[in-house]
Motif scaffolding. Structure first.
Motif, PDB file in Angstrom:
ATOM      1  N   ASN A   1      -6.460 -16.564  -7.802  1.00  0.00           N
ATOM      2  CA  ASN A   1      -6.786 -15.938  -6.520  1.00  0.00           C
ATOM      3  C   ASN A   1      -5.572 -15.180  -6.007  1.00  0.00           C
ATOM      4  OD1 ASN A   1      -6.527 -16.075  -3.349  1.00  0.00           O
ATOM      5  ND2 ASN A   1      -8.705 -16.037  -3.845  1.00  0.00           N
ATOM      6  N   SER A   2      -5.788 -13.921  -5.661  1.00  0.00           N
ATOM      7  CA  SER A   2      -4.691 -13.105  -5.151  1.00  0.00           C
ATOM      8  C   SER A   2      -5.151 -12.256  -3.976  1.00  0.00           C
ATOM      9  CB  SER A   2      -4.095 -12.226  -6.257  1.00  0.00           C
ATOM     10  OG  SER A   2      -5.062 -11.361  -6.810  1.00  0.00           O
TER      11      SER A   2
ATOM     12  N   GLY B   1       1.264  -5.157  -4.189  1.00  0.00           N
ATOM     13  CA  GLY B   1       0.680  -6.429  -3.756  1.00  0.00           C
ATOM     14  C   GLY B   1      -0.065  -6.335  -2.458  1.00  0.00           C
ATOM     15  N   ASP B   2      -0.294  -5.108  -1.968  1.00  0.00           N
ATOM     16  CA  ASP B   2      -0.910  -4.995  -0.641  1.00  0.00           C
ATOM     17  C   ASP B   2      -1.835  -3.787  -0.519  1.00  0.00           C
ATOM     18  OD1 ASP B   2       1.032  -2.984  -0.694  1.00  0.00           O
ATOM     19  OD2 ASP B   2       1.506  -3.208   1.432  1.00  0.00           O
ATOM     20  N   GLU B   3      -2.485  -3.411  -1.600  1.00  0.00           N
ATOM     21  CA  GLU B   3      -3.368  -2.239  -1.522  1.00  0.00           C
ATOM     22  C   GLU B   3      -4.584  -2.516  -0.656  1.00  0.00           C
ATOM     23  OE1 GLU B   3      -6.336   0.843  -2.531  1.00  0.00           O
ATOM     24  OE2 GLU B   3      -6.511  -1.340  -2.672  1.00  0.00           O
ATOM     25  N   GLU B   4      -5.119  -3.719  -0.749  1.00  0.00           N
ATOM     26  CA  GLU B   4      -6.341  -4.033  -0.001  1.00  0.00           C
ATOM     27  C   GLU B   4      -6.066  -4.292   1.477  1.00  0.00           C
ATOM     28  OE1 GLU B   4      -8.961  -3.396  -1.305  1.00  0.00           O
ATOM     29  OE2 GLU B   4      -9.051  -3.945  -3.412  1.00  0.00           O
TER      30      GLU B   4
ATOM     31  N   LYS C   1       1.915 -13.314  -6.191  1.00  0.00           N
ATOM     32  CA  LYS C   1       3.127 -13.448  -7.020  1.00  0.00           C
ATOM     33  C   LYS C   1       2.787 -13.987  -8.407  1.00  0.00           C
ATOM     34  CE  LYS C   1       6.311 -14.034  -3.140  1.00  0.00           C
ATOM     35  NZ  LYS C   1       7.190 -14.973  -2.394  1.00  0.00           N
ATOM     36  N   GLN C   2       1.799 -14.882  -8.482  1.00  0.00           N
ATOM     37  CA  GLN C   2       1.376 -15.399  -9.784  1.00  0.00           C
ATOM     38  C   GLN C   2       0.811 -14.300 -10.670  1.00  0.00           C
ATOM     39  OE1 GLN C   2      -0.940 -19.208  -8.677  1.00  0.00           O
ATOM     40  NE2 GLN C   2      -0.625 -19.359 -10.877  1.00  0.00           N
TER      41      GLN C   2
ATOM     42  N   GLY D   1      -1.332   0.590 -10.080  1.00  0.00           N
ATOM     43  CA  GLY D   1      -2.386  -0.417  -9.951  1.00  0.00           C
ATOM     44  C   GLY D   1      -2.075  -1.307  -8.766  1.00  0.00           C
ATOM     45  N   HIS D   2      -2.848  -2.385  -8.597  1.00  0.00           N
ATOM     46  CA  HIS D   2      -2.501  -3.349  -7.540  1.00  0.00           C
ATOM     47  C   HIS D   2      -2.902  -4.766  -7.937  1.00  0.00           C
ATOM     48  CE1 HIS D   2      -6.587  -3.739  -5.674  1.00  0.00           C
ATOM     49  NE2 HIS D   2      -6.705  -2.448  -5.884  1.00  0.00           N
ATOM     50  N   LEU D   3      -2.126  -5.705  -7.432  1.00  0.00           N
ATOM     51  CA  LEU D   3      -2.265  -7.114  -7.783  1.00  0.00           C
ATOM     52  C   LEU D   3      -3.237  -7.860  -6.890  1.00  0.00           C
ATOM     53  CD1 LEU D   3       1.587  -7.800  -7.979  1.00  0.00           C
ATOM     54  CD2 LEU D   3       0.078  -7.391  -9.942  1.00  0.00           C
TER      55      LEU D   3
END
Length: 442
Positions: free
Chosen positions: A60-61, A181-184, A70-71, A119-121
């Motif tokens: 889950n991210s 890590g913050d696109e959404e 981070k994972q 891309g995004h995480l």
């Protein structure tokens, strides 16, 4: 190395011009030996790509689950380091997010083309959401949180790099891969949360985005509309309702708000590629609004003229010129107040437009040629209204060419019905890898 020619007419004639441009590209040409080897390598590595997607989806991210983001970033770091990239974690505490992954491959050739892959995480699914696991639905479909938007897209980036590295085809190209890590849910201020994108774009010649775009294998995003939020605050003169409309009292906050919103619609709804949406409105004698929760309350009575009103909305435009023109029109409407009312319209910093340029069309044409040479479809410009804002918009104005929508396609993004179309996985890995290989030879 690459030149961009931008003209205002391109914005108006986007779909027509692009259709003519792409169909005028030369007919299908044979793949060279390296390109044939790329196709073979992608097919051999496809089971690994599926495992990579499953592994990422099962972490889950959600944007605010910093440990989870981070994972997923650590997983990408391991994968990219194994290919030979220099990988950094960029901490996001300054903008209240987990951070970003930046991976770099630097060619020894000083004339090598420089490509930024984005891309995004993170996903929209929170840590306590019950939609958590990857599931194969059939040989051609898989479900899971972020499977298409965009852990599948990240896998396409990494898989394309694996294929090119395996075949020693990265010598004449320098690449930066940025997985945000913050696109959404973007951290604030945007000047900090998007700085890594801007910096990498200033370095690059070309930007490639691996979002799923409009989820159509026949299209690519040669342009994207920008996004900005807006707030309308209106104040009227409170009095007994029996006095409304007279010269001493006027119309109150709610009537003035209604006038403004209707004027926005009447004057701007026909503007090409523009949308503006009032998503929340509260009004009454007293109002309260919680920005963090995007919720509010109001107190008022039927026999009292409303003193205050607030509207929150968004605005999406295809170019900075269009955005500035529309904002000025909206401000002019707001200033023309009804009697005994006042109104203020403010705009928040947002995502800039990814404007349609000749450079973007040229890159789209090259991508379409790769697709046709592989025996796949012509790729035309997507309608920018069919996809939202994306991180590539922060890069587009700094590079000569940009193209988005190159990721794993599917349906139901941002919902618990998110499904990936796995028939697009090998195709889009092949297309990305061969596009980069061809560009590296120019």
């Amino acid at each position: 190395m690459f030149k961009t020619i931008s003209t205002p007419s391109l914005l108006f004639l986007a779909v027509t011009f692009t259709s003519l441009f792409v169909t005028s590209v030369q007919a299908k040409t044979p793949l060279d030996s390296n390109e044939n080897n790329i196709v073979k390598q992608v097919k051999l590595a496809l089971p690994q790509a599926l495992k990579d997607i499953e592994q990422a989806v099962n972490i889950n991210s959600g944007s605010m689950n910093f440990d989870g983001v981070k994972q997923v970033g650590l997983l990408a770091k391991q994968q990219l380091s194994a290919i030979g990239f220099d990988v950094q974690w960029l901490d996001g505490s300054a903008f209240n997010r987990a951070g970003h992954i930046l991976a770099t491959h630097q060619s020894n050739n000083p004339k090598a083309v420089k490509i930024l892959m984005i891309g995004h995480l993170d996903t929209v699914f929170a840590k306590n959401d019950n939609f958590q696991k990857f599931e194969m639905l059939s040989n051609t479909e898989a479900a899971g949180p972020g499977v298409a938007d965009m852990k599948g897209g990240n896998t396409i980036i990494i898989s394309a790099m694996r294929a090119l590295k395996k075949l020693d085809l990265l010598d004449n190209v320098s690449i930066k891969i940025l997985l945000t890590g913050d696109e959404e849910s973007s951290g604030r201020p945007l000047s900090l949360s998007k700085k890594a994108i801007v910096d990498a774009a200033i370095w690059a010649d070309i930007a490639l985005g691996f979002e799923n775009g409009d989820n159509n294998i026949n299209t690519g995003m040669a342009s994207r509309r920008g996004y900005t939020g807006w707030t309308l605050n209106v104040v009227g003169k409170p009095a007994h309702s029996s006095q409304i409309f007279n010269d001493e009292v006027g119309y109150g906050a709610i009537y003035e708000t209604a006038r403004i919103l209707e004027a926005f619609r009447a004057e701007l709804e026909q503007e090409k590629n523009l949308t503006f949406n009032p998503g929340m409105i509260i009004g009454g004698t007293n109002i309260d609004f919680d920005l963090a929760k995007s919720s509010g309350s109001a107190f008022g009575k039927n026999n009292v003229i409303a003193q205050k009103a607030k509207v929150k909305g968004d605005l999406r435009a295809l170019s900075n010129k269009q955005l500035q023109s529309v904002q000025q029109t909206m401000q002019n409407i707001v200033k023309n107040n009804l009697n005994h009312t006042q109104a203020e319209l403010t705009f928040e910093p947002g995502y800039p437009p990814m404007a349609l340029t000749q450079g973007n069309l040229d890159l789209l044409a090259q991508y379409s040629q790769v697709s046709e040479d592989l025996g796949y479809n012509v790729v035309k410009a997507a309608n920018p209204r069919k996809a939202g804002a994306a991180d590539i918009s922060f890069a587009a104005e700094h590079v000569d060419m940009s193209l988005d929508g190159l990721g794993l396609l599917g349906s139901g993004a941002h919902t618990k019905n998110e499904i990936a179309d796995l028939t697009t996985l090998n195709k889009n890995i092949e297309k990305a890898a061969i596009l980069i290989y061809r560009v590296s030879k120019q």
